[in-house]
Design a protein around this motif. Structure first.
Motif, PDB file in Angstrom:
ATOM      1  N   LEU A 155      39.759  -2.886   7.528  1.00  0.00           N
ATOM      2  CA  LEU A 155      39.105  -3.555   6.520  1.00  0.00           C
ATOM      3  C   LEU A 155      39.797  -3.813   5.281  1.00  0.00           C
ATOM      4  O   LEU A 155      39.585  -4.886   4.768  1.00  0.00           O
ATOM      5  CB  LEU A 155      37.986  -2.465   6.177  1.00  0.00           C
ATOM      6  CG  LEU A 155      37.011  -2.944   5.430  1.00  0.00           C
ATOM      7  CD1 LEU A 155      36.024  -3.982   6.134  1.00  0.00           C
ATOM      8  CD2 LEU A 155      35.761  -1.542   5.051  1.00  0.00           C
TER       9      LEU A 155
ATOM     10  N   MET B 139      35.050   6.338   4.384  1.00  0.00           N
ATOM     11  CA  MET B 139      33.326   6.209   3.795  1.00  0.00           C
ATOM     12  C   MET B 139      32.951   4.946   4.081  1.00  0.00           C
ATOM     13  O   MET B 139      31.904   4.552   4.273  1.00  0.00           O
ATOM     14  CB  MET B 139      33.536   6.911   2.695  1.00  0.00           C
ATOM     15  CG  MET B 139      33.128   8.374   2.543  1.00  0.00           C
ATOM     16  SD  MET B 139      32.853   9.024   0.821  1.00  0.00           S
ATOM     17  CE  MET B 139      32.925  10.718   1.382  1.00  0.00           C
ATOM     18  N   LEU B 140      34.015   3.886   3.848  1.00  0.00           N
ATOM     19  CA  LEU B 140      33.406   2.554   3.568  1.00  0.00           C
ATOM     20  C   LEU B 140      32.996   2.198   4.881  1.00  0.00           C
ATOM     21  O   LEU B 140      31.871   1.582   5.052  1.00  0.00           O
ATOM     22  CB  LEU B 140      34.600   1.469   2.841  1.00  0.00           C
ATOM     23  CG  LEU B 140      34.851   1.938   1.722  1.00  0.00           C
ATOM     24  CD1 LEU B 140      36.338   1.582   1.258  1.00  0.00           C
ATOM     25  CD2 LEU B 140      34.065   1.248   0.648  1.00  0.00           C
ATOM     26  N   PRO B 141      33.917   2.159   5.917  1.00  0.00           N
ATOM     27  CA  PRO B 141      33.418   1.689   7.348  1.00  0.00           C
ATOM     28  C   PRO B 141      32.266   2.534   7.881  1.00  0.00           C
ATOM     29  O   PRO B 141      31.409   1.907   8.418  1.00  0.00           O
ATOM     30  CB  PRO B 141      34.734   1.824   8.320  1.00  0.00           C
ATOM     31  CG  PRO B 141      35.933   1.918   7.236  1.00  0.00           C
ATOM     32  CD  PRO B 141      35.394   2.459   6.181  1.00  0.00           C
ATOM     33  N   LEU B 142      32.238   3.854   7.668  1.00  0.00           N
ATOM     34  CA  LEU B 142      31.339   4.708   7.961  1.00  0.00           C
ATOM     35  C   LEU B 142      29.652   4.116   7.431  1.00  0.00           C
ATOM     36  O   LEU B 142      28.919   4.007   8.198  1.00  0.00           O
ATOM     37  CB  LEU B 142      31.589   6.107   7.637  1.00  0.00           C
ATOM     38  CG  LEU B 142      30.630   7.066   7.998  1.00  0.00           C
ATOM     39  CD1 LEU B 142      30.760   7.406   9.578  1.00  0.00           C
ATOM     40  CD2 LEU B 142      30.961   8.695   7.740  1.00  0.00           C
ATOM     41  N   PHE B 143      29.836   3.817   6.095  1.00  0.00           N
ATOM     42  CA  PHE B 143      28.689   3.134   5.594  1.00  0.00           C
ATOM     43  C   PHE B 143      28.104   1.727   6.413  1.00  0.00           C
ATOM     44  O   PHE B 143      27.028   1.590   6.662  1.00  0.00           O
ATOM     45  CB  PHE B 143      29.053   2.848   4.088  1.00  0.00           C
ATOM     46  CG  PHE B 143      27.639   1.983   3.387  1.00  0.00           C
ATOM     47  CD1 PHE B 143      26.566   2.504   3.055  1.00  0.00           C
ATOM     48  CD2 PHE B 143      27.894   0.648   3.472  1.00  0.00           C
ATOM     49  CE1 PHE B 143      25.460   1.982   2.488  1.00  0.00           C
ATOM     50  CE2 PHE B 143      26.822   0.070   2.999  1.00  0.00           C
ATOM     51  CZ  PHE B 143      25.568   0.474   2.646  1.00  0.00           C
ATOM     52  N   LEU B 144      28.965   0.941   6.575  1.00  0.00           N
ATOM     53  CA  LEU B 144      28.841  -0.294   7.321  1.00  0.00           C
ATOM     54  C   LEU B 144      28.221   0.076   8.897  1.00  0.00           C
ATOM     55  O   LEU B 144      27.527  -0.482   9.138  1.00  0.00           O
ATOM     56  CB  LEU B 144      30.050  -1.186   7.440  1.00  0.00           C
ATOM     57  CG  LEU B 144      30.600  -1.405   6.021  1.00  0.00           C
ATOM     58  CD1 LEU B 144      31.895  -2.468   6.297  1.00  0.00           C
ATOM     59  CD2 LEU B 144      29.499  -2.514   5.358  1.00  0.00           C
TER      60      LEU B 144
ATOM     61  N   PHE C 163      30.923  -0.016  -3.660  1.00  0.00           N
ATOM     62  CA  PHE C 163      29.372   0.177  -3.590  1.00  0.00           C
ATOM     63  C   PHE C 163      28.715  -0.466  -4.931  1.00  0.00           C
ATOM     64  O   PHE C 163      27.439  -0.487  -4.871  1.00  0.00           O
ATOM     65  CB  PHE C 163      29.017   1.700  -3.269  1.00  0.00           C
ATOM     66  CG  PHE C 163      29.355   1.964  -1.962  1.00  0.00           C
ATOM     67  CD1 PHE C 163      29.002   1.658  -0.882  1.00  0.00           C
ATOM     68  CD2 PHE C 163      30.557   2.917  -1.971  1.00  0.00           C
ATOM     69  CE1 PHE C 163      29.325   2.188   0.345  1.00  0.00           C
ATOM     70  CE2 PHE C 163      31.113   3.254  -0.809  1.00  0.00           C
ATOM     71  CZ  PHE C 163      30.578   2.904   0.450  1.00  0.00           C
TER      72      PHE C 163
ATOM     73  N   PRO D  90      36.038   5.381  11.821  1.00  0.00           N
ATOM     74  CA  PRO D  90      35.869   4.543  10.372  1.00  0.00           C
ATOM     75  C   PRO D  90      37.357   4.860   9.897  1.00  0.00           C
ATOM     76  O   PRO D  90      37.669   3.695   8.976  1.00  0.00           O
ATOM     77  CB  PRO D  90      35.031   5.636   9.873  1.00  0.00           C
ATOM     78  CG  PRO D  90      34.281   6.460  10.870  1.00  0.00           C
ATOM     79  CD  PRO D  90      35.207   6.348  12.086  1.00  0.00           C
TER      80      PRO D  90
ATOM     81  N   ALA E 230      39.389   1.724  11.033  1.00  0.00           N
ATOM     82  CA  ALA E 230      38.550   0.653  10.649  1.00  0.00           C
ATOM     83  C   ALA E 230      38.829   0.588   9.220  1.00  0.00           C
ATOM     84  O   ALA E 230      38.793  -0.721   8.970  1.00  0.00           O
ATOM     85  CB  ALA E 230      37.050   0.790  10.846  1.00  0.00           C
TER      86      ALA E 230
ATOM     87  N   MET F 277      34.322  -4.724  -0.267  1.00  0.00           N
ATOM     88  CA  MET F 277      34.760  -3.557   0.604  1.00  0.00           C
ATOM     89  C   MET F 277      36.032  -3.661   1.043  1.00  0.00           C
ATOM     90  O   MET F 277      36.743  -2.574   1.146  1.00  0.00           O
ATOM     91  CB  MET F 277      33.797  -3.699   1.968  1.00  0.00           C
ATOM     92  CG  MET F 277      32.173  -3.330   1.668  1.00  0.00           C
ATOM     93  SD  MET F 277      32.165  -1.705   1.311  1.00  0.00           S
ATOM     94  CE  MET F 277      30.779  -1.444   2.259  1.00  0.00           C
TER      95      MET F 277
END
Lengths: 274, 291
Positions: free
Chosen positions: B33, A122-127, B257, B26, B29, B262
Motif C-alpha cells: 500500500l 492497521m491500514l490494510p486491516l481496516f480496508l 483516517f 495486513p 499489504a 492511505m
C-alpha cells in the motif's frame, strides 16, 4: 545507632511520597467526579467535594447513554478474552505436545513476527474489514485480539511441563486428542490460562486505537472511544468527564486487584508484555 | 501417530489462520500500500490506485510535518524512555530494600497506573495540567514556581506528555527490575561487605553488573514501545500546540483516517516498522556482546 533509625525513616518517607504522587491523579479523579458542576474549577483547587453528589453519574446514564458504551466494552472484552484463551491454548498445546513436521520452524517464524508493531498492519486491516462488512461491528473490534503470538508462546512454554506419560496413558485408554486436551492438559495449564485471560481482559478493555479506527457510530463505541469523543464537546464539564473516567477505569482496577498475584507473578516471571 | 498429526493441524489451524489473515497479510499489504497513491477516491473503487514506487517515501522526506513528527517522537523516546527506566529502577531499589514494611502495598500502588485506561488518565491529567485551575500548578505555586501553561505552550506540551507517560508506565518495568534484583545472590553482597565495601560500592560492584542484562532488556523494549505514542497526544493536545506533540503514529492516523491518504499513511507505517526493526536488531547485537 542513630544511623540505623534514620535510614528506614528516610526510606519509608520516600516510599510514602512516591505513593502520594502516584495516587494523587486517581484520588482527585474520584473526588472530582462527586463534585457539583463547576466546583472542580475553583480557586484554590478543591480536593474534596463540598457536598458529594451523584448527579454526574446520573448524567452519564441519562444524558450520555454511557450504559450502552459500557455494555459494548463489556461484550467486546469478554468475547476477546474467551476466544483468545480458546484459540491460543489449543495452539500453544499443539506446539508443545503434538507431533508435526516443521513444528519448531513454524514456531520460530511466528516468534520473529513479535517485533512488528500492530500499527503497521492497521491500514490494510481496516480496508479488509471494510470489504468484509465488519466495520462498526463487535467482530471487527475483537478480530485482532483473537490469536496472539505472545499468548501462544506463553502457553507453549507452560505446556511443555505436561508429562507425556499422562497423555500416552489417556491415549491407551482410547481417548481422542481433543478429549485428552480438555481432560488431561487443560487442568495442568490452567494457571497460565488465567494469567493470559487476565492480561487479555485488561488490554481489550483499555485499548483505544483499533476501536477508534474500526467503530464509526457512537452507538457502537467502547468506553475509551466514547470518552475521547466526549472530551471534545464536554471539555468544560470537568466533573462529568471525571465520572466518565472513573466508570472506564474502575472495571480494570477491580480486575487487577482481584488477580493481583497473577499480574505481578506473570510479569516478574519474565514474561508477559501488555 | 497420524491421528495425532491431524489433531496438531486442527489445533493450530484457528490460530495460524487468524494470524495469517489478520496480521501477516495486513502487514505485507501495508508495505505494498505504501507504494501506491491509494486515497479517498480509491476507497470506493480500489482499482483507481496506482503504483507509484517510492514516491510516498520521497514525499515524506520533503514533508516538514513528517519531520516534526519524527523529531517529536524522538524527543518522547529519548527523554521519556530513559526517564521512565530511571524512575522504574529507583522505585525497584526502594521496594527491594531489606527494611521495607508493607512492601506488597507499595508495589500494588506503584503498579496501579499501568492497568488504568490510558484515555481516562490522559483526560484526568489534562485537567491536572490546567494553567489556572489545575492541581499541578497549584502545588508548584507552593515552591514559588509561576503557573505553567503545560498543554498550551509548545515548549511544555511534550514534557507534560512525557510526565504522564512516566507516571503511567514506570510500574511495569519496576516489577521487572524487582525480579532482576532478586536474582542477584545474597552472598555476593555479603562477600563484598566482608571485603569492606560500603553501600555505594556494593551498589556499583554487585547490583549494577547483576542488573545489567535486565537493564538492557528494559531499556530497548521501553524505547521501542515509546515509538508508538498515540493516545496521549490524541486526547490531550490533538497533536498541538503548533504540532509540538504530533507523534509518528498520530501523523499516520491523521494521514490515513482523517485525510484518507492511505498510501502516505502506509509509508509512515513503513518508517515505523524500519525504526522498530532497527531497535530489535540493536537489542540482539547487544545481548550477544554480553559475556
Amino acid at each position: 545507632m542513630k544511623k540505623r533509625t534514620v535510614g528506614p525513616i528516610l526510606l519509608h518517607a520516600g516510599l510514602i511520597v512516591g505513593a502520594a504522587i502516584v495516587l494523587m491523579p486517581l484520588v482527585w479523579m474520584v473526588s472530582a467526579s462527586f463534585m457539583t458542576a463547576g466546583e472542580a474549577n475553583s480557586l484554590p483547587p478543591r480536593l474534596l467535594p463540598r457536598q458529594p453528589t451523584l448527579e454526574n453519574y446520573a448524567a452519564l446514564v441519562t444524558r450520555l447513554d454511557m450504559v450502552r458504551n459500557f455494555a459494548n466494552s463489556a461484550i467486546v472484552t469478554v468475547l476477546a478474552t474467551v476466544l483468545s484463551v480458546l484459540v491460543n491454548s489449543l495452539a500453544g498445546y499443539a506446539f508443545a505436545k503434538l507431533p508435526l513436521a516443521g513444528r519448531e520452524k513454524l514456531f520460530r517464524t511466528l516468534a520473529s513476527a513479535l517485533v512488528v508493531p500492530a500499527q503497521v498492519g492497521m491500514l490494510p486491516l481496516f480496508l479488509m474489514m471494510r470489504e468484509l462488512g465488519l466495520v462498526n461491528t463487535y467482530a471487527g473490534v475483537i478480530v485482532p485480539y483473537m490469536a496472539s503470538i505472545f499468548g501462544i508462546f506463553l502457553i507453549r512454554q507452560y505446556a511443555l511441563s505436561v508429562p507425556d506419560d499422562l497423555l500416552d496413558a489417556a491415549r491407551i485408554d482410547g481417548a481422542g486428542e481433543f478429549r485428552i486436551f480438555r481432560m488431561v492438559a487443560l487442568p495442568i495449564i490452567k494457571p497460565i490460562l488465567v494469567t493470559m485471560a487476565a492480561f487479555t481482559f485488561l488490554s481489550a478493555w483499555n485499548d483505544f486505537m483499533w476501536p477508534l479506527i474500526i467503530l464509526s457510530d457512537s452507538e457502537m463505541y467502547t468506553l475509551p472511544v466514547a470518552l475521547a469523543n466526549l472530551v471534545g464537546e464536554h471539555v468544560q464539564d470537568t466533573e462529568l468527564m471525571m465520572a466518565g473516567s472513573v466508570v472506564t477505569i474502575m472495571p480494570a482496577l477491580v480486575v487487577f486487584l482481584i488477580f493481583q498475584r497473577t499480574f505481578v507473578g506473570g510479569i516478574m516471571s519474565g514474561g508477559v508484555k501488555e | 501417530m497420524r491421528r495425532r498429526t491431524r489433531a496438531a493441524w486442527l489445533f493450530l489451524a484457528p490460530a495460524i489462520l487468524l494470524i495469517a489473515v489478520f496480521f501477516v497479510i495486513p502487514v505485507g499489504a501495508g508495505l505494498l500500500l505504501s507504494l501506491t497513491d491509494f486515497d479517498i477516491y480509491a476507497i470506493g473503487s480500489p482499482g483507481v490506485a496506482r503504483f507509484v514506487g517510492l514516491d510516498n517515501y520521497l514525499r515524506l522526506m520533503r514533508d516538514g510535518t513528517f519531520w516534526t513528527a519524527v523529531t517529536n517522537t524522538q524527543k518522547f523516546v529519548l527523554i521519556g524512555g530513559p526517564l521512565s527506566v530511571a524512575v522504574s529502577l529507583g522505585a525497584a531499589l526502594l521496594l527491594n530494600a531489606k527494611l521495607v514494611r508493607m512492601r506488597g502495598f507499595f508495589r500494588t500502588v506503584y503498579f496501579a497506573p499501568v492497568v488504568t485506561t490510558l484515555v481516562s488518565v490522559a483526560i484526568v491529567w489534562r485537567y491536572l495540567y490546567h494553567p489556572k485551575y489545575g492541581l499541578l500548578n497549584f502545588l508548584l505555586g507552593f515552591v514559588g514556581i509561576e503557573p505553567i501553561d503545560w498543554l498550551g505552550d509548545p515548549n511544555w506540551a511534550m514534557p507534560a506528555i512525557i510526565l504522564l507517560a512516566v507516571w503511567k508506565n514506570f510500574g511495569y518495568n519496576m516489577l521487572i527490575f524487582v525480579a532482576g534484583l532478586q536474582t542477584i545472590p545474597e552472598n555476593q553482597y555479603e562477600a563484598a561487605a566482608i571485603d569492606g565495601a560500603g553501600t555505594g560500592q556494593r551498589f556499583l560492584h554487585v547490583t549494577v553488573p547483576g542488573l545489567a542484562p535486565t537493564f538492557l532488556f528494559v531499556s530497548v523494549t521501553t524505547m521501542i514501545g515509546f515509538f508508538q505514542l498515540f493516545a496521549e497526544p490524541y486526547v490531550m493536545t490533538q497533536g498541538g500546540p503548533l504540532g509540538a506533540t504530533r507523534s509518528l503514529v498520530l501523523f499516520m492516523y491523521e494521514e490515513g483516517f482523517r485525510w484518507w491518504r492511505m498510501g502516505m499513511a502506509a509509508a509512515v507505517a513503513g518508517v515505523l516498522l524500519v525504526i522498530t526493526l532497527a531497535g530489535a536488531l540493536i537489542q540482539m547485537k547487544l545481548q550477544k556482546v554480553r559475556p
